[in-house]
Enzyme design. Structure first.
Site, mmCIF file in Angstrom:
data_model
loop_
_atom_site.group_PDB
_atom_site.id
_atom_site.type_symbol
_atom_site.label_atom_id
_atom_site.label_comp_id
_atom_site.label_asym_id
_atom_site.label_seq_id
_atom_site.Cartn_x
_atom_site.Cartn_y
_atom_site.Cartn_z
ATOM 1 N N GLY A 263 0.659 -1.131 0.099
ATOM 2 C CA GLY A 263 0.120 0.001 0.056
ATOM 3 C C GLY A 263 0.844 1.170 -0.021
ATOM 4 N N HIS A 264 0.271 2.239 0.568
ATOM 5 C CA HIS A 264 0.858 3.750 0.635
ATOM 6 C C HIS A 264 2.217 3.631 1.189
ATOM 7 C CE1 HIS A 264 0.880 7.996 0.064
ATOM 8 N NE2 HIS A 264 0.793 8.175 1.306
#
Length: 287
Positions: A263-264
């Site tokens: 993810g981020h």
């Protein structure tokens, strides 16, 4: 590897930073994003410190750096870039590779525009420079606040600092949640809870659209410099999606793009993989 935790004064402000690795080795400057700090590099630094001189500052208003009140300092990305440039000069850094993530990217791109000769290479981990890498609905509240800073738009924009949203940034897109340490978002939330921190972050985010307007200049820098670039990108990120990583190849045809199942905050689950990519990349491009 030994990691040192230091502070230095730049333009009257105390900036905290982590430092490791041989002082005569190639320098890798690590610039963090929102809402975290150099804490996000805690797992990566030991994996690279045998070969590189790693320096990871906390931006002003973040982590363990000073946080002057919003009515005493004009928070903007231009101001943070100027402080970071001053930080590198205070430490005597004349050339360095950059690792950028989230907010660290527009700070770094400004530094590169001013002193392109200082940048030896770039590693971008969900650090955007293209409209391709924007998800419109994720930026709606920020843009509304920047255009019309009222109490109502401020409340909506401040939602990005909420416990639920901070935790989401870490957890979203990560298939194996057991890889994530709650220490990461709890660390960030404890700092966001400081008196005055909400307004500091609101003032900074109000200047974020300035970065969008500079995208053409950032892209021109990539085209004219042909700086070596590695994208080690969390491919499941819904803040800066994979299209943002692929877009670098328009201006840097030899850019190396790797989309990770992350993810981020890809370092929370993929620090080892990212370290291996960096070691291979920098060994070929920097030494």
């Amino acid at each position: 590897m030994t990691v040192h935790h230091r502070t230095v004064e730049v333009d009257g402000h105390q900036l905290f930073y982590r430092e490791a690795g041989p002082v005569d080795a190639p320098v890798l400057l690590l610039l963090h994003g929102f809402p975290t700090s150099s804490h996000m590099f805690r797992n990566l630094i030991p994996l690279l410190a045998d070969r590189y001189h790693l320096i990871a500052p906390d931006h002003l208003g973040f982590g363990y750096s000073a946080m002057p009140p919003a009515d005493e300092f004009e928070y903007s990305f231009a101001a943070l870039a100027a402080l970071t440039t001053g930080f590198t000069e205070k430490l005597g850094l004349t050339q360095y590779a950059l690792y950028v993530q989230d907010y660290g990217a527009p700070i770094a791109w400004r530094m590169a525009l001013e002193y392109p000769e200082r940048i030896t290479a770039i590693i971008t981990q969900n650090g955007n420079a293209y409209e391709d890498g924007l998800v419109e609905e994720m930026w709606a509240d920020v843009l509304a606040y920047a255009a019309d800073p009222t109490p109502e738009t401020a409340d909506a924009a401040a939602g990005m600092q909420s416990p639920a949203m901070v935790k989401w940034q870490y957890q979203h897109g990560v298939s194996d949640q057991s890889l994530l340490s709650p220490d990461a978002w709890q660390h960030d939330l404890s700092l966001l809870a400081r008196p005055g921190a909400e307004q500091v972050q609101l003032d900074l985010v109000r200047t974020y659209p300035d970065n969008f307007r500079l995208y053409p200049k950032f892209q021109e820098y990539f085209r004219t410099s042909q700086v070596p670039l590695l994208a080690a990108w969390g491919g499941n990120d819904e803040i800066f999606p994979p299209a943002g990583a692929k877009a670098f190849q328009r201006d840097l045809p030899e850019a190396e793009i790797h989309l990770l199942d992350a993810g981020h905050f890809a370092l929370e689950s993929h620090a080892t993989e990212i370290a291996e990519l960096i070691r291979d990349f920098l060994s070929r491009k920097v030494g």
